[in-house]
Design an enzyme around this catalytic site. Structure first.
Site, PDB file in Angstrom:
ATOM      1  N   HIS A   1       0.824  -1.298  -0.020  1.00 37.93           N
ATOM      2  CA  HIS A   1      -0.046   0.053  -0.189  1.00 37.93           C
ATOM      3  C   HIS A   1       0.904   1.109  -0.017  1.00 37.93           C
ATOM      4  CE1 HIS A   1      -2.890   2.881   1.827  1.00 37.93           C
ATOM      5  NE2 HIS A   1      -3.883   2.137   1.432  1.00 37.93           N
TER       6      HIS A   1
ATOM      7  N   ASP B   1       2.609  -4.759   8.267  1.00 39.44           N
ATOM      8  CA  ASP B   1       1.423  -3.899   7.944  1.00 39.44           C
ATOM      9  C   ASP B   1       0.164  -4.810   8.093  1.00 39.44           C
ATOM     10  OD1 ASP B   1      -0.838  -2.442   6.672  1.00 39.44           O
ATOM     11  OD2 ASP B   1       0.166  -1.856   4.991  1.00 39.44           O
TER      12      ASP B   1
ATOM     13  N   GLN C   1      -5.053  -4.987   6.875  1.00 36.33           N
ATOM     14  CA  GLN C   1      -6.131  -5.760   6.606  1.00 36.33           C
ATOM     15  C   GLN C   1      -6.295  -7.124   7.151  1.00 36.33           C
ATOM     16  OE1 GLN C   1      -8.270  -5.063   4.154  1.00 36.33           O
ATOM     17  NE2 GLN C   1      -7.329  -3.004   3.496  1.00 36.33           N
TER      18      GLN C   1
ATOM     19  N   LYS D   1     -10.696  -0.237  10.177  1.00 33.02           N
ATOM     20  CA  LYS D   1     -10.819  -1.141   9.290  1.00 33.02           C
ATOM     21  C   LYS D   1     -11.205  -2.732  10.064  1.00 33.02           C
ATOM     22  CE  LYS D   1      -8.066   0.235   5.491  1.00 33.02           C
ATOM     23  NZ  LYS D   1      -6.915   0.072   4.706  1.00 33.02           N
TER      24      LYS D   1
ATOM     25  N   CYS E   1      -4.615   2.606  -3.899  1.00 31.70           N
ATOM     26  CA  CYS E   1      -3.249   3.094  -2.944  1.00 31.70           C
ATOM     27  C   CYS E   1      -2.218   1.759  -3.537  1.00 31.70           C
ATOM     28  CB  CYS E   1      -3.353   3.045  -1.721  1.00 31.70           C
ATOM     29  SG  CYS E   1      -4.580   4.549  -1.323  1.00 31.70           S
TER      30      CYS E   1
HETATM   31  C1  PLP Z   1      -5.967   0.821   4.591  1.00 33.97           C
HETATM   32  C2  PLP Z   1      -4.603   0.273   4.388  1.00 33.97           C
HETATM   33  C3  PLP Z   1      -3.561   1.258   4.832  1.00 33.97           C
HETATM   34  C4  PLP Z   1      -3.584   2.555   5.250  1.00 33.97           C
HETATM   35  O1  PLP Z   1      -4.396   2.729   6.476  1.00 33.97           O
HETATM   36  P1  PLP Z   1      -5.207   3.839   6.935  1.00 33.97           P
HETATM   37  O2  PLP Z   1      -5.884   3.712   7.834  1.00 33.97           O
HETATM   38  O3  PLP Z   1      -5.417   4.734   5.747  1.00 33.97           O
HETATM   39  O4  PLP Z   1      -3.644   4.651   7.385  1.00 33.97           O
HETATM   40  C5  PLP Z   1      -2.210   0.435   4.919  1.00 33.97           C
HETATM   41  N1  PLP Z   1      -1.926  -0.654   4.488  1.00 33.97           N
HETATM   42  C6  PLP Z   1      -2.885  -1.636   3.828  1.00 33.97           C
HETATM   43  C7  PLP Z   1      -2.748  -2.979   3.618  1.00 33.97           C
HETATM   44  C8  PLP Z   1      -4.370  -0.908   4.167  1.00 33.97           C
HETATM   45  O5  PLP Z   1      -5.175  -1.735   3.524  1.00 33.97           O
END
Ligand code: PLP
Length: 419
Positions: free
Chosen positions: A136, A213, A216, A239, A377
């Site tokens: 991302h 990260d 998800q 999320k 993104c």
């Molecule tokens: C949504 C997302 C982000 C960014 O999250 P934010 O809440 O916008 O800071 C980073 N990495 C992944 C894999 C995402 O799905």
């Protein structure tokens, strides 16, 4: 108003009454363009259960005050609730101590914190940050900025045609110059679930740290930072049924103790003179200014809610919906589905020859169906697959197979409409 109160949905040990969970989400009763809403955009942000909305309301009605500084009753209540939320987050991801949890605005801010505070101290010219082609922008741009500032280099693990990482290439990329390997747990465009524990172990074998990260994954499956072996984990509350504007960074205590503050201001100091200040220990050293107190409390309520259902059950449900959606998408004319065939997270990206993702998404909206069209993104990843964007349907435990059937009907209509 916590915990067990919301864990009432288990019908039997392994059976969850998924349909009744929908009633916890007031927004799912909304209509769009005269049709019942089908919300397939949870990978962008999930909907919020009443338990979370009520926790926010309860805070503002009964506990609202600033944290840490006051000696009055409400300030103590707010401080206690805020610090309890931190413990709850630590417990949820298996962090040994609440001192290893820093509240941030979300995944993006968490990664920027690492890039600036840790990267600023430890990254030198010639060092390498290893990323993957499926990151991302949040886990790409902060490293580009760091590389520009320091003269460090970026390397990327390629993605194979099936949407998995090309791990055969890893030994050539993961060399002694690598100081950090930062990668996503689940791809937000492909649904790929990366082998986190294996990647962390390989990073450590060359003396690099590992950042995950988990944007998800953290609301969709059971995870434990100790078992995964990561040094940093970044995620967002919004999320995983929590409010927007709150998220967390997990980092191992020794690492946090070794890095300087990144934002200066109130709350993070021990003493301040005009020329120089001394700083609190982690985590407060990294939380300058009034934090998102309500957000942290809302996030803890979301965690209670998710644990009430059970993340193992949520993961199984995700898998079934994603598989079902992939299968049914193959019925559509000239449609390409991205990502791995077997295990995948709760989302599917696809391209129909008939229409551009933006047109398809606008068409679907006319029938109450919320999809997302674009690059998600993930511009470099889109380029890798030779497309400018995809249409993405992403699911959560409140979605149903019937909704997927309805999506397929709408996409058939679109195929005829755009022909
Ligand atoms: C949504 C997302 C982000 C960014 O999250 P934010 O809440 O916008 O800071 C980073 N990495 C992944 C894999 C995402 O799905």
């Amino acid at each position: 108003m916590r915990g067990a109160d919301y864990g009432v949905h288990k019908v039997a040990d392994t059976t969850v009454d998924w349909k009744s969970l929908r009633e916890d989400f007031p927004i799912l009763r909304e209509q769009a363009h005269g049709h019942p809403l089908i919300y397939f955009d949870s990978a962008a942000t999930s909907q919020k259960p009443r338990a979370v909305i009520e926790a926010l309301r309860n805070f503002y009605e009964h506990e609202n005050a600033n944290v840490h500084r006051g000696l009055h009753t409400l300030s103590s209540r707010a401080t206690e609730a805020y610090e309890k939320a931190r413990k709850r987050v630590a417990e949820y991801i298996g962090a040994p101590s609440a001192d290893e949890i820093i509240f941030t605005r979300g995944t993006t801010e968490s990664i920027n914190l690492v890039a600036q505070a840790w990267g600023g101290k430890f990254i030198r010219e010639g060092d390498v940050i290893l990323l993957t082609e499926m990151e991302h922008h949040s886990n790409l741009v902060p490293w580009q900025l760091l590389a520009e500032r320091t003269g460090a280099r970026l390397r990327f693990v390629p993605v194979l045609d099936d949407g998995t990482l090309d791990l055969a290439h890893l030994p050539k990329l993961l060399t002694q110059e690598v100081k950090l390997f930062a990668f996503t747990h689940i791809s937000n465009s492909l649904g790929t679930i990366n082998p986190v524990a294996e990647l962390c172990e390989k990073a450590h074998a060359v003396g690099a740290l590992a950042l995950v990260d988990a944007a998800q994954s953290v609301g969709h499956l059971t995870l434990n930072v100790g078992e995964l072996g990561c040094d940093f984990m970044a995620f967002s509350g919004h999320k995983m049924c929590g409010p927007t504007g709150i998220g967390a960074l997990y980092a191992r205590k020794e690492i946090l103790d070794s890095i300087p503050p990144w934002h200066g201001g109130g709350e993070m100091i021990v003493s301040v003179a005009l020329e120089k200040s001394t700083f609190k220990k982690a985590p407060h050293r990294f939380e300058a200014g009034t934090p998102n107190i309500a957000g942290a409390i809302g996030l803890a309520a979301a965690i209670d809610y998710l644990d009430g259902i059970g993340r193992a059950a949520i993961f199984q449900h995700d898998l079934q919906l994603a598989r079902y959606a992939c299968d049914r998408l193959t019925e559509l004319p000239r449609t390409r589905v991205f990502g791995p065939a077997e295990e995948r997270g709760a989302l599917v990206g696809f391209v129909m020859d008939a229409a551009h993702p933006h047109d398809l998404t606008t068409f679907a909206d006319q029938y109450g169906l919320a999809l997302r069209g674009g690059h998600h993104c993930n511009q470099p990843l889109m380029r890798r697959f030779g497309v400018s964007g995809t249409t993405r349907a992403s699911f959560y435990f409140y979605n149903t197979k019937e909704e997927i059937d309805r999506m397929i009907e709408i996409l058939h209509k679109a195929a005829r409409f755009f022909k």
